[in-house]
Scaffold this motif. Sequence first.
Motif, PDB file in Angstrom:
ATOM      1  N   GLY A  19      -2.451 -45.693 -39.915  1.00  0.00           N
ATOM      2  CA  GLY A  19      -2.385 -47.198 -39.827  1.00  0.00           C
ATOM      3  C   GLY A  19      -1.380 -47.707 -38.576  1.00  0.00           C
ATOM      4  O   GLY A  19      -1.057 -48.620 -38.556  1.00  0.00           O
ATOM      5  N   GLY A  20      -1.153 -46.734 -37.567  1.00  0.00           N
ATOM      6  CA  GLY A  20      -0.399 -46.902 -36.593  1.00  0.00           C
ATOM      7  C   GLY A  20       1.057 -46.964 -36.670  1.00  0.00           C
ATOM      8  O   GLY A  20       1.849 -47.411 -35.832  1.00  0.00           O
ATOM      9  N   ILE A  21       1.610 -46.423 -38.001  1.00  0.00           N
ATOM     10  CA  ILE A  21       2.806 -46.534 -38.031  1.00  0.00           C
ATOM     11  C   ILE A  21       3.907 -45.939 -37.010  1.00  0.00           C
ATOM     12  O   ILE A  21       4.855 -46.186 -37.028  1.00  0.00           O
ATOM     13  N   HIS A  22       3.359 -44.722 -36.551  1.00  0.00           N
ATOM     14  CA  HIS A  22       3.854 -43.898 -35.792  1.00  0.00           C
ATOM     15  C   HIS A  22       3.781 -44.752 -34.325  1.00  0.00           C
ATOM     16  O   HIS A  22       4.737 -44.444 -33.434  1.00  0.00           O
ATOM     17  N   MET A  23       2.749 -45.146 -33.718  1.00  0.00           N
ATOM     18  CA  MET A  23       2.514 -45.865 -32.604  1.00  0.00           C
ATOM     19  C   MET A  23       3.621 -46.980 -32.622  1.00  0.00           C
ATOM     20  O   MET A  23       3.799 -47.255 -31.522  1.00  0.00           O
ATOM     21  N   ASP A  24       3.720 -47.703 -33.666  1.00  0.00           N
ATOM     22  CA  ASP A  24       4.701 -48.919 -33.746  1.00  0.00           C
ATOM     23  C   ASP A  24       6.013 -48.408 -33.385  1.00  0.00           C
ATOM     24  O   ASP A  24       6.593 -48.941 -32.641  1.00  0.00           O
ATOM     25  N   GLY A  25       6.400 -47.420 -33.813  1.00  0.00           N
ATOM     26  CA  GLY A  25       7.731 -46.518 -33.314  1.00  0.00           C
ATOM     27  C   GLY A  25       7.836 -46.130 -32.081  1.00  0.00           C
ATOM     28  O   GLY A  25       8.743 -46.425 -31.240  1.00  0.00           O
ATOM     29  N   TYR A  26       6.621 -45.523 -31.413  1.00  0.00           N
ATOM     30  CA  TYR A  26       6.743 -45.399 -30.145  1.00  0.00           C
ATOM     31  C   TYR A  26       6.672 -46.514 -29.191  1.00  0.00           C
ATOM     32  O   TYR A  26       7.418 -46.473 -28.088  1.00  0.00           O
ATOM     33  N   MET A  27       6.050 -47.628 -29.701  1.00  0.00           N
ATOM     34  CA  MET A  27       6.179 -48.920 -28.632  1.00  0.00           C
ATOM     35  C   MET A  27       7.590 -49.478 -28.644  1.00  0.00           C
ATOM     36  O   MET A  27       8.116 -49.893 -27.827  1.00  0.00           O
ATOM     37  N   ASP A  28       8.336 -49.494 -30.006  1.00  0.00           N
ATOM     38  CA  ASP A  28       9.430 -50.086 -30.094  1.00  0.00           C
ATOM     39  C   ASP A  28      10.324 -49.311 -29.137  1.00  0.00           C
ATOM     40  O   ASP A  28      11.455 -49.775 -28.749  1.00  0.00           O
ATOM     41  N   THR A  29      10.184 -47.810 -29.280  1.00  0.00           N
ATOM     42  CA  THR A  29      11.059 -47.017 -28.541  1.00  0.00           C
ATOM     43  C   THR A  29      11.056 -46.975 -27.053  1.00  0.00           C
ATOM     44  O   THR A  29      12.063 -47.140 -26.296  1.00  0.00           O
ATOM     45  N   LEU A  30       9.783 -47.566 -26.570  1.00  0.00           N
ATOM     46  CA  LEU A  30       9.588 -47.826 -25.202  1.00  0.00           C
ATOM     47  C   LEU A  30      10.493 -48.902 -24.564  1.00  0.00           C
ATOM     48  O   LEU A  30      11.008 -49.048 -23.598  1.00  0.00           O
ATOM     49  N   ASP A  31      10.229 -50.082 -25.467  1.00  0.00           N
ATOM     50  CA  ASP A  31      10.895 -51.036 -25.126  1.00  0.00           C
ATOM     51  C   ASP A  31      12.748 -51.118 -25.016  1.00  0.00           C
ATOM     52  O   ASP A  31      13.211 -51.555 -24.272  1.00  0.00           O
ATOM     53  N   ALA A  32      13.067 -50.146 -26.058  1.00  0.00           N
ATOM     54  CA  ALA A  32      14.449 -49.949 -26.236  1.00  0.00           C
ATOM     55  C   ALA A  32      14.954 -49.075 -24.956  1.00  0.00           C
ATOM     56  O   ALA A  32      15.839 -49.319 -24.299  1.00  0.00           O
ATOM     57  N   ASN A  36      13.718 -48.825 -22.204  1.00  0.00           N
ATOM     58  CA  ASN A  36      13.587 -49.481 -20.761  1.00  0.00           C
ATOM     59  C   ASN A  36      14.389 -50.800 -20.619  1.00  0.00           C
ATOM     60  O   ASN A  36      14.355 -51.304 -19.633  1.00  0.00           O
ATOM     61  N   SER A  37      15.156 -50.922 -21.822  1.00  0.00           N
ATOM     62  CA  SER A  37      16.116 -52.332 -21.579  1.00  0.00           C
ATOM     63  C   SER A  37      17.226 -51.777 -20.739  1.00  0.00           C
ATOM     64  O   SER A  37      17.954 -52.646 -20.398  1.00  0.00           O
ATOM     65  N   TYR A  38      17.674 -50.639 -20.857  1.00  0.00           N
ATOM     66  CA  TYR A  38      18.947 -50.187 -19.804  1.00  0.00           C
ATOM     67  C   TYR A  38      20.218 -50.798 -20.355  1.00  0.00           C
ATOM     68  O   TYR A  38      21.037 -50.962 -19.744  1.00  0.00           O
ATOM     69  N   GLY A  39      20.118 -51.124 -21.830  1.00  0.00           N
ATOM     70  CA  GLY A  39      21.352 -51.761 -22.392  1.00  0.00           C
ATOM     71  C   GLY A  39      22.309 -50.702 -23.130  1.00  0.00           C
ATOM     72  O   GLY A  39      21.790 -49.536 -22.873  1.00  0.00           O
ATOM     73  N   ASP A  40      23.229 -51.031 -23.823  1.00  0.00           N
ATOM     74  CA  ASP A  40      23.883 -50.076 -24.385  1.00  0.00           C
ATOM     75  C   ASP A  40      23.351 -49.754 -25.735  1.00  0.00           C
ATOM     76  O   ASP A  40      22.265 -50.229 -26.046  1.00  0.00           O
ATOM     77  N   LYS A  41      24.035 -48.901 -26.408  1.00  0.00           N
ATOM     78  CA  LYS A  41      23.383 -48.382 -27.803  1.00  0.00           C
ATOM     79  C   LYS A  41      23.039 -49.409 -28.646  1.00  0.00           C
ATOM     80  O   LYS A  41      22.047 -49.544 -29.220  1.00  0.00           O
ATOM     81  N   GLU A  42      23.959 -50.470 -28.708  1.00  0.00           N
ATOM     82  CA  GLU A  42      23.761 -51.527 -29.854  1.00  0.00           C
ATOM     83  C   GLU A  42      22.494 -52.397 -29.430  1.00  0.00           C
ATOM     84  O   GLU A  42      21.695 -52.776 -30.208  1.00  0.00           O
ATOM     85  N   LYS A  43      22.529 -52.661 -28.149  1.00  0.00           N
ATOM     86  CA  LYS A  43      21.289 -53.346 -27.384  1.00  0.00           C
ATOM     87  C   LYS A  43      19.919 -52.711 -27.790  1.00  0.00           C
ATOM     88  O   LYS A  43      19.073 -53.198 -28.389  1.00  0.00           O
ATOM     89  N   LYS A  44      19.903 -51.299 -27.679  1.00  0.00           N
ATOM     90  CA  LYS A  44      18.826 -50.613 -27.710  1.00  0.00           C
ATOM     91  C   LYS A  44      18.399 -50.696 -29.376  1.00  0.00           C
ATOM     92  O   LYS A  44      17.398 -50.483 -29.661  1.00  0.00           O
ATOM     93  N   LEU A  45      19.386 -50.244 -30.146  1.00  0.00           N
ATOM     94  CA  LEU A  45      19.109 -50.406 -31.622  1.00  0.00           C
ATOM     95  C   LEU A  45      18.648 -51.866 -31.919  1.00  0.00           C
ATOM     96  O   LEU A  45      17.801 -51.698 -32.951  1.00  0.00           O
ATOM     97  N   ALA A  46      19.428 -52.729 -31.549  1.00  0.00           N
ATOM     98  CA  ALA A  46      18.730 -54.071 -31.977  1.00  0.00           C
ATOM     99  C   ALA A  46      17.194 -54.238 -31.337  1.00  0.00           C
ATOM    100  O   ALA A  46      16.470 -54.827 -32.258  1.00  0.00           O
ATOM    101  N   ILE A  47      16.891 -53.581 -30.308  1.00  0.00           N
ATOM    102  CA  ILE A  47      15.475 -53.721 -29.782  1.00  0.00           C
ATOM    103  C   ILE A  47      14.407 -53.183 -30.771  1.00  0.00           C
ATOM    104  O   ILE A  47      13.368 -53.399 -30.950  1.00  0.00           O
ATOM    105  N   LEU A  48      14.871 -51.989 -31.389  1.00  0.00           N
ATOM    106  CA  LEU A  48      14.181 -51.099 -32.218  1.00  0.00           C
ATOM    107  C   LEU A  48      13.995 -52.019 -33.353  1.00  0.00           C
ATOM    108  O   LEU A  48      12.710 -51.640 -34.016  1.00  0.00           O
ATOM    109  N   LYS A  49      14.545 -53.114 -33.733  1.00  0.00           N
ATOM    110  CA  LYS A  49      14.391 -53.624 -35.132  1.00  0.00           C
ATOM    111  C   LYS A  49      13.710 -54.953 -34.863  1.00  0.00           C
ATOM    112  O   LYS A  49      13.081 -55.610 -35.636  1.00  0.00           O
ATOM    113  N   ASP A  50      13.640 -55.278 -33.480  1.00  0.00           N
ATOM    114  CA  ASP A  50      12.760 -56.361 -33.276  1.00  0.00           C
ATOM    115  C   ASP A  50      11.276 -56.324 -33.323  1.00  0.00           C
ATOM    116  O   ASP A  50      10.842 -55.410 -32.941  1.00  0.00           O
ATOM    117  N   PRO A  51      10.613 -57.200 -34.086  1.00  0.00           N
ATOM    118  CA  PRO A  51       9.260 -56.854 -34.653  1.00  0.00           C
ATOM    119  C   PRO A  51       8.380 -57.289 -33.357  1.00  0.00           C
ATOM    120  O   PRO A  51       7.245 -57.153 -33.504  1.00  0.00           O
TER     121      PRO A  51
END
Length: 253
Positions: free
Chosen positions: A77-90, A92-107
Amino acid sequence: MYLLESCVIAISMYSKIPMPRVEWKEKNMKYAMCFFPLVGCVNGILVFGLGNFLSRLGTGKLFFAVAMTLLPLLVTGGIHMDGYMDTLDALNSYGDKEKKLAILKDPHAGAFAVLGLAVYLLWSVALWSEVSPKLLPVVAWGYVLSRGLSGLSVVAFPAARESGLAKTFQDGAKRRTVGITMVVWLLGAAAAVLWYSPLLGAAALLAAALVFCYYRGMCKRKFGGITGDLAGYFLQVCELAVLTVAVLVGGIL
């Protein structure tokens, strides 16, 4: 009975395979992660079966490659691909840890997620177009390897935050039992691929191990631990790495 419920939870959580509804309780959550690689077994069996069927049917390379690329996504159902995509966004943000974690939660999916998905699917189609029936057993066992390593990371690595899917399974799991079970799954998968083809199997195991080492270091440096999205990212990358090595080494052999 609770072990059967744990199995149902794992399969229903990480696949689209129809399962009866089971209430999440402390007892059945303890062992749910033990059955995570079972989803990989089902995936591998379907990939092996469909691959051989299409090969005997004589479909064109492009049809074969697209079908084999889509099958694992349809099963999960793409559940792992969703994590792959979220991780790439995080990442490539080049932000700090908190920003990266926030991006992971962004739908929402960002540009890097979309580009990463396109690259992943194109590379997968290209690889599958070169897969012969003799490579299918090694590729099929790769789905068990990726989930065994991913499950091991969930109980062995620290969590990046105090909430989320990975933390839920960490808190609910009987870690020692789950860890031992993951090792048994991994040893079984490793023995199977090495028995089938020592050289090809060793190459696939090395690829999975290298991706796992990269994943461990990346999680620690970039996020301070793991999340469900990061575990999904690892799983997708690991499967693609095993497929890549199978095609490259298989071509040489």
